[in-house]
Design a protein around this motif. Structure first.
Motif, PDB file in Angstrom:
ATOM      1  N   PHE A 275       0.933  -1.316  -0.029  1.00 30.20           N
ATOM      2  CA  PHE A 275      -0.072   0.018  -0.100  1.00 30.20           C
ATOM      3  C   PHE A 275       1.106   1.180  -0.009  1.00 30.20           C
ATOM      4  CE2 PHE A 275      -3.225   3.117   1.302  1.00 30.20           C
ATOM      5  CZ  PHE A 275      -4.247   2.571   0.543  1.00 30.20           C
ATOM      6  N   GLN A 276       0.311   2.279  -0.422  1.00 30.47           N
ATOM      7  CA  GLN A 276       1.111   3.580  -0.631  1.00 30.47           C
ATOM      8  C   GLN A 276       1.705   4.033   0.643  1.00 30.47           C
ATOM      9  OE1 GLN A 276       2.093   5.179  -3.591  1.00 30.47           O
ATOM     10  NE2 GLN A 276       0.779   3.976  -4.789  1.00 30.47           N
ATOM     11  N   ASN A 277       2.760   4.408   0.760  1.00 30.04           N
ATOM     12  CA  ASN A 277       3.739   4.681   2.082  1.00 30.04           C
ATOM     13  C   ASN A 277       3.253   6.237   2.851  1.00 30.04           C
ATOM     14  OD1 ASN A 277       5.832   3.311   3.134  1.00 30.04           O
ATOM     15  ND2 ASN A 277       6.265   3.019   1.069  1.00 30.04           N
TER      16      ASN A 277
ATOM     17  N   LEU B 268      -2.365  -1.670 -14.237  1.00 29.80           N
ATOM     18  CA  LEU B 268      -1.526  -2.858 -14.052  1.00 29.80           C
ATOM     19  C   LEU B 268      -0.809  -2.482 -12.675  1.00 29.80           C
ATOM     20  CD1 LEU B 268      -0.323  -3.384 -17.785  1.00 29.80           C
ATOM     21  CD2 LEU B 268      -2.220  -4.321 -16.734  1.00 29.80           C
ATOM     22  N   TYR B 269      -0.491  -3.751 -12.153  1.00 30.59           N
ATOM     23  CA  TYR B 269       0.156  -3.624 -10.988  1.00 30.59           C
ATOM     24  C   TYR B 269      -0.570  -3.103  -9.957  1.00 30.59           C
ATOM     25  CZ  TYR B 269       4.207  -4.217 -14.299  1.00 30.59           C
ATOM     26  OH  TYR B 269       4.948  -4.580 -15.413  1.00 30.59           O
ATOM     27  N   CYS B 270      -1.798  -3.431  -9.775  1.00 32.23           N
ATOM     28  CA  CYS B 270      -2.950  -2.849  -9.088  1.00 32.23           C
ATOM     29  C   CYS B 270      -2.854  -2.865  -7.640  1.00 32.23           C
ATOM     30  CB  CYS B 270      -4.244  -2.999  -9.665  1.00 32.23           C
ATOM     31  SG  CYS B 270      -4.915  -4.737  -9.249  1.00 32.23           S
TER      32      CYS B 270
ATOM     33  N   VAL C 273      -4.829  -5.429 -12.623  1.00 33.39           N
ATOM     34  CA  VAL C 273      -4.254  -6.603 -12.695  1.00 33.39           C
ATOM     35  C   VAL C 273      -3.104  -6.473 -11.545  1.00 33.39           C
ATOM     36  CG1 VAL C 273      -3.031  -8.330 -14.252  1.00 33.39           C
ATOM     37  CG2 VAL C 273      -4.596  -6.834 -15.219  1.00 33.39           C
ATOM     38  N   GLU C 274      -2.972  -7.925 -10.926  1.00 32.12           N
ATOM     39  CA  GLU C 274      -1.983  -7.867  -9.940  1.00 32.12           C
ATOM     40  C   GLU C 274      -1.876  -9.385  -9.599  1.00 32.12           C
ATOM     41  OE1 GLU C 274      -0.318  -5.845  -7.278  1.00 32.12           O
ATOM     42  OE2 GLU C 274       0.357  -7.879  -6.815  1.00 32.12           O
ATOM     43  N   TYR C 275      -0.359  -9.751  -9.350  1.00 40.71           N
ATOM     44  CA  TYR C 275       0.000 -11.371  -9.096  1.00 40.71           C
ATOM     45  C   TYR C 275      -0.220 -11.765  -7.650  1.00 40.71           C
ATOM     46  CZ  TYR C 275       4.871 -10.354  -8.036  1.00 40.71           C
ATOM     47  OH  TYR C 275       6.041  -9.858  -7.622  1.00 40.71           O
ATOM     48  N   ASP C 276      -0.417 -10.615  -6.670  1.00 40.32           N
ATOM     49  CA  ASP C 276      -0.340 -11.127  -5.484  1.00 40.32           C
ATOM     50  C   ASP C 276      -2.096 -11.325  -4.866  1.00 40.32           C
ATOM     51  OD1 ASP C 276      -1.087 -10.955  -2.729  1.00 40.32           O
ATOM     52  OD2 ASP C 276       0.158  -9.234  -2.264  1.00 40.32           O
TER      53      ASP C 276
ATOM     54  N   LYS D 293       0.091 -12.389 -13.462  1.00 40.65           N
ATOM     55  CA  LYS D 293       1.319 -11.422 -14.104  1.00 40.65           C
ATOM     56  C   LYS D 293       0.679 -10.652 -15.022  1.00 40.65           C
ATOM     57  CE  LYS D 293       5.026 -14.451 -12.504  1.00 40.65           C
ATOM     58  NZ  LYS D 293       6.268 -15.290 -13.093  1.00 40.65           N
ATOM     59  N   ALA D 294       0.978  -9.647 -14.817  1.00 47.42           N
ATOM     60  CA  ALA D 294       0.661  -8.407 -16.095  1.00 47.42           C
ATOM     61  C   ALA D 294       1.127  -8.766 -17.237  1.00 47.42           C
ATOM     62  CB  ALA D 294       1.140  -7.045 -15.537  1.00 47.42           C
ATOM     63  N   GLU D 295       2.373  -9.166 -17.359  1.00 44.40           N
ATOM     64  CA  GLU D 295       2.796  -9.588 -18.750  1.00 44.40           C
ATOM     65  C   GLU D 295       2.225 -10.697 -19.374  1.00 44.40           C
ATOM     66  OE1 GLU D 295       4.406  -9.566 -15.818  1.00 44.40           O
ATOM     67  OE2 GLU D 295       6.016 -11.169 -15.641  1.00 44.40           O
ATOM     68  N   GLU D 296       1.707 -11.613 -18.412  1.00 43.43           N
ATOM     69  CA  GLU D 296       1.067 -12.600 -19.082  1.00 43.43           C
ATOM     70  C   GLU D 296      -0.589 -12.598 -19.666  1.00 43.43           C
ATOM     71  OE1 GLU D 296       1.275 -15.983 -16.070  1.00 43.43           O
ATOM     72  OE2 GLU D 296       3.593 -16.045 -16.714  1.00 43.43           O
TER      73      GLU D 296
ATOM     74  N   LEU E  98       0.610   1.970 -15.518  1.00 42.35           N
ATOM     75  CA  LEU E  98       1.578   1.188 -14.944  1.00 42.35           C
ATOM     76  C   LEU E  98       2.363   1.768 -13.887  1.00 42.35           C
ATOM     77  CD1 LEU E  98       3.694   1.252 -18.528  1.00 42.35           C
ATOM     78  CD2 LEU E  98       1.942  -0.513 -17.546  1.00 42.35           C
ATOM     79  N   ASP E  99       2.074   0.810 -12.606  1.00 38.38           N
ATOM     80  CA  ASP E  99       2.701   1.347 -11.354  1.00 38.38           C
ATOM     81  C   ASP E  99       3.589  -0.011 -10.846  1.00 38.38           C
ATOM     82  OD1 ASP E  99       3.390   2.403  -9.040  1.00 38.38           O
ATOM     83  OD2 ASP E  99       1.310   2.454  -8.104  1.00 38.38           O
ATOM     84  N   PRO E 100       4.581  -0.124 -11.433  1.00 44.51           N
ATOM     85  CA  PRO E 100       5.428  -1.507 -11.305  1.00 44.51           C
ATOM     86  C   PRO E 100       6.324  -1.081  -9.863  1.00 44.51           C
ATOM     87  CG  PRO E 100       6.636  -0.272 -13.072  1.00 44.51           C
ATOM     88  CD  PRO E 100       5.238   0.637 -12.672  1.00 44.51           C
TER      89      PRO E 100
ATOM     90  N   CYS F  91       9.080  -2.168 -15.625  1.00 42.87           N
ATOM     91  CA  CYS F  91       8.241  -3.062 -16.181  1.00 42.87           C
ATOM     92  C   CYS F  91       8.907  -3.982 -17.138  1.00 42.87           C
ATOM     93  CB  CYS F  91       7.461  -2.180 -17.404  1.00 42.87           C
ATOM     94  SG  CYS F  91       6.191  -1.251 -16.735  1.00 42.87           S
ATOM     95  N   GLN F  92       8.337  -5.167 -17.269  1.00 42.03           N
ATOM     96  CA  GLN F  92       8.989  -6.277 -17.973  1.00 42.03           C
ATOM     97  C   GLN F  92       8.902  -5.840 -19.492  1.00 42.03           C
ATOM     98  OE1 GLN F  92       6.391  -6.654 -15.656  1.00 42.03           O
ATOM     99  NE2 GLN F  92       7.572  -7.831 -14.258  1.00 42.03           N
ATOM    100  N   PRO F  93      10.010  -6.316 -20.289  1.00 44.85           N
ATOM    101  CA  PRO F  93      10.188  -5.945 -21.517  1.00 44.85           C
ATOM    102  C   PRO F  93       8.879  -6.186 -22.389  1.00 44.85           C
ATOM    103  CG  PRO F  93      12.001  -7.116 -21.034  1.00 44.85           C
ATOM    104  CD  PRO F  93      11.000  -7.185 -19.939  1.00 44.85           C
TER     105      PRO F  93
END
Ligand SMILES: C[S@@+](CC[C@H](N)C(=O)[O-])C[C@H]1O[C@@H](n2cnc3c(N)ncnc32)[C@H](O)[C@@H]1O
Length: 398
Positions: A205-207, A234-236, A255-258, A283-286, A304-306, A311-313
């Motif tokens: 979460f934002q600091n 992405l990376y939400c 989209v978020e992988y957690d 995973k965002a890239e997938e 994009l908030d990686p 970000c992944q290429p």
């Protein structure tokens, strides 16, 4: 003049490098010194000599800058957490602006007039809502140190309080010190849960809650300005941007992988009766390709908030291929951000409209940036012409 470790020198500081170290010179040889200001004359002791530069520790400030102030923290200089407590707050903001402008110009040939002045934090001390403290066995003194990694080595500085942390975290530090971990080598994350947001203990979460409204406002203004209808966040994390911006768009996907963060995102949206969004644990890239297929590119923005590594290429490549109307890049690591913007903007595929820095991390070298990218004008026109051509080619006159 060949320098060696232990040499004591008088240096005049010409610049502050990215990361906060002052730049002095002996003839043309660069010497970096921390905790100084431009225009100061200091005495410093060489601690490291490399082929092209040396590092020194500050011994004395002989001629102080008028912008030098008294640090609030007694551990400043030893503790590695803060770099700028000796700098007046207005000067910190100017310094960060110059550093970002220099970096973007160097990495991406981005002119400095694209970089807006840094938005200040209304609370430059006592703002952090999450810190990580460590325990380390201090052999010479036969005691357990509890605190942050030092600025000059990997050892832990023993601290009783942190001036940039929220008061509630200082309570927690006192509690950890009263009931210390059984041994060294243990990391303890302390955090204050934000009100109104469900956040699992290990999720992001934002600091800095004090500047958070400005961060959202910045992104909202960028979105409003482009007039897009759909948003891919992405990376939400726990759905922060998608949920805050749900009212500006017709629909959004986070989209978020957690996976736990995604569960919380669904709860956070439901608690606010937000029903025009959806959250995907992946995973965002997938999944980006699939997500973007749902929306027409000319009506879509991508946030994009990686993490700090950027970000992944594959993500950058796919955005260049699919060309959504707008990309909003949010980052706390300007170096990786500049690298990624450079890739997105190569050959005019995207154009950088502006960058808004925000001082989410006062007293430290860190700074948050939000970049507004639009799909290249010439490309957009060309795309329009192409689609007109193909409409005609297919004989579709409606
Ligand atoms: C800087 S945080 C941003 C979170 C969110 N935008 C917010 O403002 O609270 C980065 C997030 O990206 C997630 N993440 C890292 N790599 C990822 C990936 N390859 N795909 C999807 N999410 C990822 C992390 O779990 C973390 O929640």
């Amino acid at each position: 003049m060949p320098l060696k470790i232990g040499d004591k020198l008088s240096l005049t500081i010409h610049d502050i490098a990215f990361g906060g170290e002052g730049v002095g010179r002996i003839d043309d040889f660069v010497v970096f010194v921390p905790f100084v200001l431009v225009g100061e004359t200091v005495t410093a002791e060489i601690t490291e000599v490399k082929k092209n530069f040396a590092r020194a520790k500050l011994l004395r400030v002989e001629k102080p800058s008028p912008e030098r102030v008294q640090p609030e923290c007694r551990y400043f200089g030893g503790c590695g957490g803060c770099q700028y407590q000796h700098v007046a707050y207005a000067t910190q903001l100017r310094l960060k602006h110059k550093q970002i402008a220099d970096l973007f110009e160097r990495v991406g040939k981005i002119p400095s007039d694209k970089i807006a002045p840094v938005i200040p934090c209304p609370q430059p001390y006592g703002y952090r809502n999450r810190i990580m403290i460590r325990s380390q066995w201090n052999k010479p003194e036969q005691k357990l140190n509890i605190g942050f990694i030092r600025a000059d080595c990997g050892l832990v500085e023993d601290i009783e309080e942190c001036k940039i942390a929220e008061p509630a975290l200082n309570e927690q530090i006192r509690h950890v010190r009263a009931y210390p971990p059984p041994k060294g080598g243990i990391k303890v994350v302390l955090r204050v849960q934000p009100e109104d947001w469900d956040v699992p203990p290990d999720s992001f979460f934002q600091n800095n809650l004090f500047l958070l409204p400005k961060l959202v406002e910045t992104v909202r203004e960028f979105l409003r300005d482009s007039g897009i209808k759909h948003l891919a966040d992405l990376y939400c994390g726990v759905g922060f941007f998608g949920i805050e911006l749900a009212g500006v768009v017709e629909s959004f996907v986070g989209v978020e992988y957690d996976q736990l963060a995604i569960k919380s995102a669904q709860q956070n949206a439901a608690a606010r009766k937000i029903s025009n969004g959806e959250f995907v644990a992946a995973k965002a890239e997938e999944v980006l390709g699939k997500v973007l297929k749902r929306f027409s590119p000319e009506a879509t923005a991508v946030i994009l908030d990686p993490p700090r590594k950027g970000c992944q290429p594959e993500i950058l490549h796919l955005l260049r291929e699919t060309r959504p109307a707008q990309v909003i890049y949010v980052s706390c690591h300007p170096a990786t951000m500049a690298r990624d913007l450079n890739i997105l903007c190569a050959d005019g595929v995207f154009e950088l409209a502006r960058v808004q820095p925000l001082d989410m991390f006062p007293q430290t070298q860190h700074v948050e940036c939000v970049a507004d990218l639009r799909v290249g004008q010439s490309l957009a026109k060309r795309q329009n012409m192409d689609s007109n051509d193909s409409t005609h080619a297919h004989g579709n006159t409606n």
